[in-house]
Design a protein around this motif. Structure first.
Motif, PDB file in Angstrom:
ATOM      1  N   ASN A  23      -9.822  -0.358   2.343  1.00 46.54           N
ATOM      2  CA  ASN A  23      -8.950   0.597   1.662  1.00 46.54           C
ATOM      3  C   ASN A  23      -7.838  -0.156   0.946  1.00 46.54           C
ATOM      4  OD1 ASN A  23      -9.638   3.567   2.602  1.00 46.54           O
ATOM      5  ND2 ASN A  23     -10.044   2.151   4.294  1.00 46.54           N
ATOM      6  N   TYR A  24      -7.745   0.062  -0.367  1.00 44.41           N
ATOM      7  CA  TYR A  24      -6.767  -0.673  -1.169  1.00 44.41           C
ATOM      8  C   TYR A  24      -5.784   0.313  -1.808  1.00 44.41           C
ATOM      9  CZ  TYR A  24      -4.770  -3.569  -4.814  1.00 44.41           C
ATOM     10  OH  TYR A  24      -3.894  -4.226  -5.638  1.00 44.41           O
ATOM     11  N   TYR A  25      -4.503   0.163  -1.458  1.00 42.89           N
ATOM     12  CA  TYR A  25      -3.467   1.110  -1.915  1.00 42.89           C
ATOM     13  C   TYR A  25      -2.589   0.551  -3.036  1.00 42.89           C
ATOM     14  CZ  TYR A  25      -4.478   3.531   2.520  1.00 42.89           C
ATOM     15  OH  TYR A  25      -5.088   4.180   3.565  1.00 42.89           O
ATOM     16  N   GLY A  26      -2.548  -0.777  -3.187  1.00 46.25           N
ATOM     17  CA  GLY A  26      -1.721  -1.362  -4.251  1.00 46.25           C
ATOM     18  C   GLY A  26      -0.228  -1.287  -3.971  1.00 46.25           C
ATOM     19  N   CYS A  27       0.543  -1.432  -5.035  1.00 49.54           N
ATOM     20  CA  CYS A  27       2.005  -1.592  -4.915  1.00 49.54           C
ATOM     21  C   CYS A  27       2.772  -0.279  -4.962  1.00 49.54           C
ATOM     22  CB  CYS A  27       2.528  -2.440  -6.071  1.00 49.54           C
ATOM     23  SG  CYS A  27       1.779  -4.059  -6.197  1.00 49.54           S
TER      24      CYS A  27
ATOM     25  N   ASP B 214      -7.495   5.624   4.737  1.00 43.81           N
ATOM     26  CA  ASP B 214      -8.339   5.251   5.885  1.00 43.81           C
ATOM     27  C   ASP B 214      -8.676   6.489   6.716  1.00 43.81           C
ATOM     28  OD1 ASP B 214      -6.520   2.942   5.149  1.00 43.81           O
ATOM     29  OD2 ASP B 214      -7.811   1.890   6.577  1.00 43.81           O
ATOM     30  N   ASP B 215      -7.656   7.307   6.970  1.00 49.28           N
ATOM     31  CA  ASP B 215      -7.848   8.488   7.815  1.00 49.28           C
ATOM     32  C   ASP B 215      -8.885   9.434   7.212  1.00 49.28           C
ATOM     33  OD1 ASP B 215      -5.803   7.371   9.271  1.00 49.28           O
ATOM     34  OD2 ASP B 215      -4.271   8.825   8.639  1.00 49.28           O
ATOM     35  N   LEU B 216      -8.734   9.680   5.891  1.00 50.18           N
ATOM     36  CA  LEU B 216      -9.637  10.638   5.235  1.00 50.18           C
ATOM     37  C   LEU B 216     -11.069  10.107   5.189  1.00 50.18           C
ATOM     38  CD1 LEU B 216      -7.321  11.811   2.306  1.00 50.18           C
ATOM     39  CD2 LEU B 216      -7.917  13.090   4.385  1.00 50.18           C
ATOM     40  N   LEU B 217     -11.207   8.819   4.855  1.00 50.70           N
ATOM     41  CA  LEU B 217     -12.564   8.272   4.759  1.00 50.70           C
ATOM     42  C   LEU B 217     -13.206   8.160   6.137  1.00 50.70           C
ATOM     43  CD1 LEU B 217     -11.967   5.650   1.931  1.00 50.70           C
ATOM     44  CD2 LEU B 217     -13.269   7.772   1.778  1.00 50.70           C
ATOM     45  N   ALA B 218     -12.376   7.871   7.149  1.00 50.77           N
ATOM     46  CA  ALA B 218     -12.913   7.838   8.523  1.00 50.77           C
ATOM     47  C   ALA B 218     -13.401   9.224   8.918  1.00 50.77           C
ATOM     48  CB  ALA B 218     -11.860   7.331   9.495  1.00 50.77           C
ATOM     49  N   ALA B 219     -12.640  10.238   8.509  1.00 55.48           N
ATOM     50  CA  ALA B 219     -13.055  11.621   8.821  1.00 55.48           C
ATOM     51  C   ALA B 219     -14.394  11.941   8.151  1.00 55.48           C
ATOM     52  CB  ALA B 219     -11.982  12.613   8.384  1.00 55.48           C
ATOM     53  N   ALA B 220     -14.642  11.291   7.002  1.00 58.03           N
ATOM     54  CA  ALA B 220     -15.920  11.511   6.309  1.00 58.03           C
ATOM     55  C   ALA B 220     -17.017  10.589   6.852  1.00 58.03           C
ATOM     56  CB  ALA B 220     -15.736  11.297   4.811  1.00 58.03           C
ATOM     57  N   GLY B 221     -16.700   9.845   7.895  1.00 60.36           N
ATOM     58  CA  GLY B 221     -17.714   9.059   8.588  1.00 60.36           C
ATOM     59  C   GLY B 221     -17.776   7.590   8.221  1.00 60.36           C
ATOM     60  N   ALA B 222     -16.929   7.144   7.272  1.00 63.80           N
ATOM     61  CA  ALA B 222     -17.003   5.753   6.830  1.00 63.80           C
ATOM     62  C   ALA B 222     -16.487   4.801   7.907  1.00 63.80           C
ATOM     63  CB  ALA B 222     -16.192   5.560   5.559  1.00 63.80           C
TER      64      ALA B 222
ATOM     65  N   VAL C  85     -12.965  -1.293   7.331  1.00 65.92           N
ATOM     66  CA  VAL C  85     -12.811  -2.650   7.865  1.00 65.92           C
ATOM     67  C   VAL C  85     -11.325  -2.971   7.952  1.00 65.92           C
ATOM     68  CG1 VAL C  85     -14.992  -3.360   6.824  1.00 65.92           C
ATOM     69  CG2 VAL C  85     -12.845  -3.856   5.626  1.00 65.92           C
ATOM     70  N   ASP C  86     -10.985  -3.946   8.770  1.00 66.04           N
ATOM     71  CA  ASP C  86      -9.593  -4.361   8.920  1.00 66.04           C
ATOM     72  C   ASP C  86      -9.243  -5.235   7.710  1.00 66.04           C
ATOM     73  OD1 ASP C  86      -7.128  -4.804   9.890  1.00 66.04           O
ATOM     74  OD2 ASP C  86      -7.732  -6.066  11.581  1.00 66.04           O
ATOM     75  N   PHE C  87      -8.495  -4.677   6.786  1.00 68.02           N
ATOM     76  CA  PHE C  87      -8.271  -5.327   5.489  1.00 68.02           C
ATOM     77  C   PHE C  87      -6.789  -5.668   5.331  1.00 68.02           C
ATOM     78  CE2 PHE C  87      -7.882  -4.651   0.689  1.00 68.02           C
ATOM     79  CZ  PHE C  87      -8.408  -5.892   0.376  1.00 68.02           C
ATOM     80  N   PRO C  88      -6.442  -6.961   5.301  1.00 73.71           N
ATOM     81  CA  PRO C  88      -5.020  -7.322   5.298  1.00 73.71           C
ATOM     82  C   PRO C  88      -4.313  -7.137   3.956  1.00 73.71           C
ATOM     83  CG  PRO C  88      -6.375  -9.312   5.245  1.00 73.71           C
ATOM     84  CD  PRO C  88      -7.314  -8.148   5.358  1.00 73.71           C
ATOM     85  N   LEU C  89      -5.080  -6.893   2.886  1.00 73.36           N
ATOM     86  CA  LEU C  89      -4.455  -6.844   1.552  1.00 73.36           C
ATOM     87  C   LEU C  89      -4.320  -5.424   1.008  1.00 73.36           C
ATOM     88  CD1 LEU C  89      -6.082  -9.987  -0.162  1.00 73.36           C
ATOM     89  CD2 LEU C  89      -3.975  -9.816   1.168  1.00 73.36           C
TER      90      LEU C  89
ATOM     91  N   VAL D  46     -17.529  -1.846   0.002  1.00 72.95           N
ATOM     92  CA  VAL D  46     -16.847  -1.029  -1.000  1.00 72.95           C
ATOM     93  C   VAL D  46     -15.343  -1.205  -0.843  1.00 72.95           C
ATOM     94  CG1 VAL D  46     -16.266   1.381  -1.571  1.00 72.95           C
ATOM     95  CG2 VAL D  46     -18.648   0.744  -1.209  1.00 72.95           C
ATOM     96  N   ILE D  47     -14.644  -1.270  -1.987  1.00 70.19           N
ATOM     97  CA  ILE D  47     -13.183  -1.153  -1.956  1.00 70.19           C
ATOM     98  C   ILE D  47     -12.861   0.246  -2.451  1.00 70.19           C
ATOM     99  CG2 ILE D  47     -10.998  -1.947  -2.929  1.00 70.19           C
ATOM    100  CD1 ILE D  47     -12.153  -4.715  -3.192  1.00 70.19           C
ATOM    101  N   ALA D  48     -12.172   1.019  -1.614  1.00 69.01           N
ATOM    102  CA  ALA D  48     -11.779   2.365  -2.024  1.00 69.01           C
ATOM    103  C   ALA D  48     -10.408   2.291  -2.678  1.00 69.01           C
ATOM    104  CB  ALA D  48     -11.736   3.296  -0.819  1.00 69.01           C
ATOM    105  N   THR D  49     -10.271   2.966  -3.823  1.00 68.04           N
ATOM    106  CA  THR D  49      -9.007   2.932  -4.564  1.00 68.04           C
ATOM    107  C   THR D  49      -8.438   4.337  -4.685  1.00 68.04           C
ATOM    108  OG1 THR D  49     -10.195   3.171  -6.637  1.00 68.04           O
ATOM    109  CG2 THR D  49      -9.717   0.931  -5.936  1.00 68.04           C
ATOM    110  N   GLU D  50      -7.141   4.383  -4.968  1.00 65.91           N
ATOM    111  CA  GLU D  50      -6.486   5.677  -5.169  1.00 65.91           C
ATOM    112  C   GLU D  50      -5.532   5.600  -6.349  1.00 65.91           C
ATOM    113  OE1 GLU D  50      -3.747   3.971  -4.613  1.00 65.91           O
ATOM    114  OE2 GLU D  50      -2.746   5.041  -2.965  1.00 65.91           O
ATOM    115  N   CYS D  51      -5.852   4.737  -7.327  1.00 61.04           N
ATOM    116  CA  CYS D  51      -5.000   4.574  -8.505  1.00 61.04           C
ATOM    117  C   CYS D  51      -5.868   4.079  -9.650  1.00 61.04           C
ATOM    118  CB  CYS D  51      -3.903   3.559  -8.208  1.00 61.04           C
ATOM    119  SG  CYS D  51      -3.033   2.984  -9.687  1.00 61.04           S
ATOM    120  N   PRO D  52      -5.769   4.699 -10.824  1.00 53.97           N
ATOM    121  CA  PRO D  52      -6.629   4.273 -11.943  1.00 53.97           C
ATOM    122  C   PRO D  52      -6.306   2.866 -12.437  1.00 53.97           C
ATOM    123  CG  PRO D  52      -5.004   5.884 -12.688  1.00 53.97           C
ATOM    124  CD  PRO D  52      -4.904   5.836 -11.192  1.00 53.97           C
TER     125      PRO D  52
END
Lengths: 349, 308, 248
Positions: free
Chosen positions: B158-162, B190-198, B201-205, B240-246
């Protein structure tokens, strides 16, 4: 016969005030919320104190013994004040159990709360067991277990102490210096070196404030005798790697990034206002200052006074304070309260 | 504000969602529809100024966002949802500046008056992100109950950016203990994708920077920063890297290609908007959530996992 | 001078005379090597105030040199010469020549705000970096950076129409910076898109270039913003002691 003076808080300031008042023949009721007296040095298990090097259990324990069972001193532990009404000379405090205490004046010696390091998650506390606080190191020393990594009990080869954790930090709304952490950290560093000569200790600092006479014994002493190393760097983050901790930051003097392995990282945690100060302020009708400590409207003319006549304050309840100054302030508050109770017209001048 | 109030919110897509972020726009709307949520697009909105306008003068950016907030108010909304981190950040920043900085209030009032519309005052509209919207309006339990096509077996970084978490003072609702979002270790996606079953991974960035501000003006730096994110995600086992920003999403995709072209470093991790993943979990087709628009081309991987 | 010491001296401070004879002794070439003085001989006391007067630089005076910004910095991690903490020190004391040594990389701040997040004094180092880059350009120490070209093109579009259109901003940026738009990696992006994209989407992207997206009834806002931009530019120049043309 005047009514007793109510002292809230049984740490160094409160114990000192109780002793001073009892010595002057003034009756005292000492209310302590915990189940025993002594305040932070006893309850949190401090080791040897600055600057006397006496064990906390002996030094502060002695102050507890001096007050306990003494004529004119009523000690109530496990007790908190829930209501406080009246005027100077005739206050009534209502305790949690519903009982009432008549008092001519009150001294708030309610102390502080240690900063909770989980509020600076980038420095690894709560994530890595070998990231500890200065209080935990004090406990390791005072309990006799020695300096050991909590994860596996090994004696660390290398310890980093990070200063200003929860102090001097606008990001978390703490715009004060906690006054004692530099000196306490230098003291702890020397203790670690004495207990385990093979352990190297590094102190990461923004500024060093071993003020007054602490300079020679603690700042100089830790370097000249104990060979503690000081690094001018504010740490960016603490992470784990291969069972050790990686301390990352910029060594500002060499202008280079650093990423150094350690076995143990110690947070020199600051002194927050007592978490109960909002409640205490409301119950006793006293103002807090902008930082959240109990406000002292006057610096010079009316020592130990709060915004409410007849309610006095001493020690770390008013801001970060050393143990010895808290004790001095306990005496000062006792004298101010005594003046008001015995000669109200003169005290008002 | 409780979840019911968020069933229908004002929607500010922003410029990127009308261009390179089209798939995010499409999948956000599709997920909203599938979850019974209603989005009402702000009428005649303007660009938030992204990061660029701030560099000319920060108060222009404050005004641009304040105008959008005043539109939301005019339309009778007290909540506006922005899926783009840049838009979300700027609306939050305007809200903060108008509450704390007299000079910003003065300039905004002056520009609003000259432009001939209502001056927005702080406190009128709450800005939320698409993550807040789904988390608060629906929540993990209801989401899990509605999942038709479990994301099981899909390993996601899960990648959230700045801009979603920094600087922290413009997000007063974050870091408020259990249930709130964390600025140090965000977890709503993370919470939402986990709820969808994904499988997250432990991602430090999670909050590392992709260099989006200089995606074109300093492409080499951006490529290095993105490559680090991609390679770290792969090292953590992510498919997969999940993003939430275009901007993050486009930056990762563009510089994944550029890293291969210019540095000869190829990565295979696929980049998908979290709304695309949730959409497919809710039973929507790949096409419906715009997967064909993703440069990293995750279609084969998704087919292998039986998705969309 | 022993050769191995040369590595310790900055090259611009090493002076040699190709032909030099002193008292009949030929000391041409490295025999005449001497080192320019390396002491800093004065402070530019206006520097901190000038940078503080530009947007973003307001809180520079708060810095106490803890290094939180640099150790959190995204760009520092890829280029250790990029050091906000150090530059803030130079600016605060007015060591202009030292700062100018790094003038060509200061604009590279990516605005990730990790520094602002970490700074215990709320200096907002990200803003200080932007103000410093701006100062370098206004003072004529550096040409406009690619970042400034991009910002100006972007902001120009927003002020003109209320919106931006990405393809147009991108092409405008390449034009402003004199770069060809047919860079290989971009070409691959475009062909990749064309291969898979539905025709409608591509048409829409192209459509945006021809028919700009715009906010309706934007005229009054555009005039107000243009007026404000001019006002701010005049203020910034005045704070740096520059006249309307940018001269000192």
């Amino acid at each position: 016969m005047t009514k007793p003076i109510l002292i809230v808080g049984g740490g160094p300031a409160g114990l000192s005030a109780a002793h001073a008042l009892a010595s002057a023949g003034q009756e005292v009721v000492l209310v302590e919320k915990e189940d025993r007296l002594g305040g932070a040095p006893i309850l949190q298990g401090y080791a040897k104190l600055v600057p006397s090097h006496e064990w906390a259990k002996d030094a502060i324990g002695g102050m507890v013994d001096r007050v306990t069972g003494r004529a004119g001193v009523t000690v109530m532990t496990g007790a908190t004040v829930h209501g406080f009404d009246g005027t100077p000379g005739a206050f009534t405090a209502t305790l949690k159990d519903g009982s009432r205490v008549e008092a001519s004046a009150a001294i708030l010696a309610t102390g502080f709360t240690h900063f909770d390091s989980v509020n600076k998650p980038e420095w690894g506390f709560g994530t890595y067991p070998d990231v500890v606080t200065t209080v935990q190191v004090e406990q390791m020393i005072s309990s006799g277990q020695g300096i050991r990594c909590p994860s596996d009990g090994r004696v660390p080869d290398r310890v980093a102490i990070l200063l200003c954790v929860g102090s001097r930090d606008r990001q978390i709304g703490r715009e004060w210096c906690s006054k004692i952490c530099c000196t306490v950290s230098a003291n702890i560093a020397m203790e670690i070196r004495e207990l385990s000569p093979k352990t190297n200790v590094y102190i990461y600092y923004m500024d060093i404030r071993t003020f007054g006479l602490y300079e020679g014994e603690y700042y100089w002493g830790s370097q000249e005798e104990a060979k503690v190393k000081y690094v001018k760097a504010r740490i960016a983050e603490v992470t784990g790697r291969d069972g050790r901790l990686l301390v990352k930051g910029e060594d500002t003097l060499v202008k280079r990034p650093i990423s150094i392995p350690f076995d143990m990282v110690v947070h020199a945690i600051g002194m927050d206002p007592n978490v109960d100060n909002m409640t205490l302020g409301a119950i006793f009708g006293v103002d807090l200052n902008k930082y959240g400590y109990i406000a002292k409207p006057s610096t010079y003319a009316h020592l130990a006074e709060t915004s409410r006549p007849g309610v006095f304050v001493a020690g770390a309840a008013t801001g970060p304070e050393t143990i010895d100054d808290s004790i001095a302030q306990g005496h000062a508050a006792a004298m101010a309260a005594l003046n008001m109770v015995r000669a109200p017209s003169m005290a008002a001048e | 504000m409780d979840g019911n109030d968020l069933k229908k919110v004002a929607y500010y897509p922003g410029c990127a969602l009308e261009g390179t972020g089209h798939a995010y726009n499409r999948s956000t709307k599709a997920v909203g529809k599938a979850l019974g949520l209603d989005l009402v697009e702000l009428k005649n909105w303007n660009c938030c100024g992204a990061m660029e306008v701030k560099n000319i003068d920060p108060k222009i950016q404050t005004y641009l966002s304040a105008r959008n907030l005043s539109i939301a108010e005019d339309m009778g909304f007290d909540t506006v949802m922005a899926p783009c981190n840049g838009c979300y950040h700027n609306l939050k920043k305007a809200e903060y500046d108008l509450a704390h900085d007299a000079a910003s209030v003065e300039v905004n009032a002056r520009l609003s008056e000259k432009a001939g519309h209502q001056t927005y005052e702080s406190g009128g509209v709450e800005t939320i992100h698409a993550l807040d919207w789904i988390k608060r309006a629906v929540g993990e339990d209801e989401l899990a109950a509605r999942v038709k096509n479990n994301l099981k077996g899909l390993k996601i970084a899960n990648y959230y950016g700045c801009m979603y978490t920094r600087p922290r003072h413009i997000f007063p609702e974050k870091d408020k203990g259990p249930g709130s979002e964390s600025t140090a270790k965000p977890h709503f996606m993370d919470d939402l994708l986990a709820a969808a079953g994904a499988e997250n991974v432990d991602f430090p960035l999670k909050t590392a920077c992709c260099g989006g501000a200089h995606s074109l003006s300093d492409s080499d730096t951006s490529t290095r920063l993105v490559l680090n994110i991609l390679e770290t995600a792969e090292a953590c086992g992510a498919e997969v890297i999940a993003t939430e920003c275009p901007t993050c999403h486009t930056g990762l995709e563009m510089h994944q290609v550029r890293a291969e072209e210019v540095l000869g470093r190829k990565t295979n991790v696929k980049i998908l908007y979290f709304t695309q993943l949730l959409g497919m979990a809710l039973g929507l087709s790949q096409k419906k959530v715009g997967v064909q628009e993703n440069l990293s081309d995750p279609r084969d991987l998704l087919r292998q996992k039986g998705l969309g | 001078m022993p050769i191995h010491e040369k590595s310790l001296i900055r090259p611009e401070n090493l002076v040699e005379h190709e032909h030099l004879v002193i008292d009949g002794v030929d000391v041409s070439g490295h025999w005449s090597t001497f080192i320019e003085g390396r002491s800093i001989t004065d402070y530019n006391e206006a520097m901190q105030d000038e940078i503080a007067a530009l947007p973003g630089g307001e809180n520079i005076h708060r810095c106490w040199q803890c290094g939180s910004c640099t150790n959190a910095c995204t760009v520092n991690a890829v280029n250790p010469e990029f050091n906000p903490r150090y530059w803030i020190y130079l600016i605060r004391l007015g060591m202009e020549q030292e700062l100018l040594r790094d003038k060509d990389i200061i604009w590279q701040c990516v605005s990730c705000n990790k520094c602002t997040y970490a700074c215990p004094r709320d200096v907002v180092p990200e803003g200080v970096m932007k103000a410093t880059a701006h100062w370098l350009e206004l003072k004529g120490h550096t040409p406009k950076s690619p970042s400034t070209h991009f910002d100006e093109g972007f902001a120009g579009s927003v002020i003109k129409t209320g919106k931006i259109e990405e393809t147009r901003v991108l092409l405008g940026f390449f034009r402003r910076t004199g770069q060809p738009a047919n860079q290989p990696w971009l070409a691959r992006l475009v062909t990749g898109l064309v291969r898979r994209m539905p025709l409608g989407y591509l048409t829409r992207l192209g459509w945006g270039v021809v028919f700009r997206p715009r906010t309706r009834n934007w005229g009054a806002a555009r005039r107000a913003l243009n007026e404000y931009v001019h006002e701010v530019e005049a203020q910034n120049r005045a704070a740096l002691g520059l006249d309307g043309q940018g001269r000192q």
